[in-house]
Design an enzyme around this catalytic site. Structure first.
Site, PDB file in Angstrom:
ATOM      1  N   CYS A 159       0.867  -1.184   0.000  1.00 11.45           N
ATOM      2  CA  CYS A 159       0.000   0.000   0.000  1.00 11.45           C
ATOM      3  C   CYS A 159       0.904   1.235   0.000  1.00 11.45           C
ATOM      4  CB  CYS A 159      -0.964  -0.011   1.187  1.00 11.45           C
ATOM      5  SG  CYS A 159      -0.171   0.013   2.813  1.00 11.45           S
ATOM      6  N   ASP A 204      -8.201   3.880   0.952  1.00 10.18           N
ATOM      7  CA  ASP A 204      -7.250   4.360   1.954  1.00 10.18           C
ATOM      8  C   ASP A 204      -8.029   4.897   3.156  1.00 10.18           C
ATOM      9  OD1 ASP A 204      -5.389   5.718   3.424  1.00 10.18           O
ATOM     10  OD2 ASP A 204      -4.510   6.798   1.733  1.00 10.18           O
ATOM     11  N   ARG A 223      -3.349  -0.642   5.360  1.00  9.23           N
ATOM     12  CA  ARG A 223      -3.927  -1.715   4.537  1.00  9.23           C
ATOM     13  C   ARG A 223      -3.015  -2.921   4.350  1.00  9.23           C
ATOM     14  NH1 ARG A 223      -5.158   2.232  -0.298  1.00  9.23           N
ATOM     15  NH2 ARG A 223      -3.237   3.083   0.609  1.00  9.23           N
TER      16      ARG A 223
HETATM   17  P1  4NP Z   1      -1.786   2.821   4.098  1.00  9.61           P
HETATM   18  O1  4NP Z   1      -2.460   4.156   4.690  1.00  9.61           O
HETATM   19  O2  4NP Z   1      -1.231   3.186   2.727  1.00  9.61           O
HETATM   20  O3  4NP Z   1      -2.919   1.877   4.002  1.00  9.61           O
HETATM   21  O4  4NP Z   1      -0.710   2.397   5.074  1.00  9.61           O
HETATM   22  C1  4NP Z   1      -1.823   5.384   4.717  1.00  9.61           C
HETATM   23  C2  4NP Z   1      -0.882   5.669   5.701  1.00  9.61           C
HETATM   24  C3  4NP Z   1      -0.278   6.899   5.750  1.00  9.61           C
HETATM   25  C4  4NP Z   1      -0.603   7.868   4.821  1.00  9.61           C
HETATM   26  C5  4NP Z   1      -1.542   7.584   3.826  1.00  9.61           C
HETATM   27  C6  4NP Z   1      -2.137   6.350   3.774  1.00  9.61           C
HETATM   28  N1  4NP Z   1      -0.003   9.147   4.886  1.00  9.61           N
HETATM   29  O5  4NP Z   1      -0.343  10.000   4.051  1.00  9.61           O
HETATM   30  O6  4NP Z   1       0.850   9.379   5.752  1.00  9.61           O
END
Ligand code: 4NP
Length: 170
Positions: free
Chosen positions: A9, A126, A15
């Site tokens: 991800c 997300d 995720r």
């Molecule tokens: P992930 O979620 O991609 O599912 O781990 C996110 C975690 C952090 C961020 C965006 C999505 N961020 O912008 O910091």
């Protein structure tokens, strides 16, 4: 040699660690720990070294799944290290493919939702900037996708799940 799965991800704190830990949960239930190995990574460097997000951890716990791990960034050698790379959304898919401009490993990269059998969604949304419901939904969606993925790997690799699920180790 074990079949190797990599879940990817953006941050590797919501995720993809959920997908990794849910998949390991299903793999243990099927007694296939030696046959299928999982890892996860993020396309960004934002959260390198961090544990899974505590909101995601709480949502997983509601379904009896513990989230463990430490964020790392996807690197080019992952294309060689893994048999199948599962992107959570189209942006992740494009970011992974941009590291392989010649398309050498294109066949190894797939969208996680391609393995859903109940949900119709094409991406794992997300949840980072949303509320509790979004995190609960991600777990529900990933339970569906992971079950479909496990069934696919069992069939493709001609694996034999144990008829009596192995006892959960704490
Ligand atoms: P992930 O979620 O991609 O599912 O781990 C996110 C975690 C952090 C961020 C965006 C999505 N961020 O912008 O910091």
């Amino acid at each position: 040699m074990a079949y190797r799965l990599l879940f990817v991800c953006l941050g590797n704190i919501c995720r993809s660690p959920s997908a990794e830990n849910i998949m390991n949960h299903l793999i243990r239930q099927a007694g296939l720990e030696r046959e299928i190995v999982c890892d996860s990574a993020g396309t960004s460097s934002y959260h390198i070294g961090s544990p899974p997000d505590r909101r995601m951890t709480a949502a997983a716990k509601l379904q009896g799944i513990e989230l463990i791990g430490q964020a790392r960034q996807f690197i080019r050698s992952d294309f060689e290290e893994f048999d199948l790379i599962l992107a959570m959304d189209h942006d992740n898919y494009e970011a992974i493919c941009s590291i392989d401009p010649a398309g050498t490993y294109q066949d190894k990269v797939q969208l996680m939702c391609d393995f859903c059998t109940n949900h119709k969604l094409r991406e794992v949304p997300d949840p980072y900037y949303g509320g509790t419901e979004g995190f609960n939904f991600v777990i529900d969606l990933l339970l569906d996708a992971c079950q479909g993925l496990l069934d696919f790997v069992i069939k493709e690799q001609n694996l034999t799940p144990s008829s009596s699920p192995s006892i959960e180790r704490s």
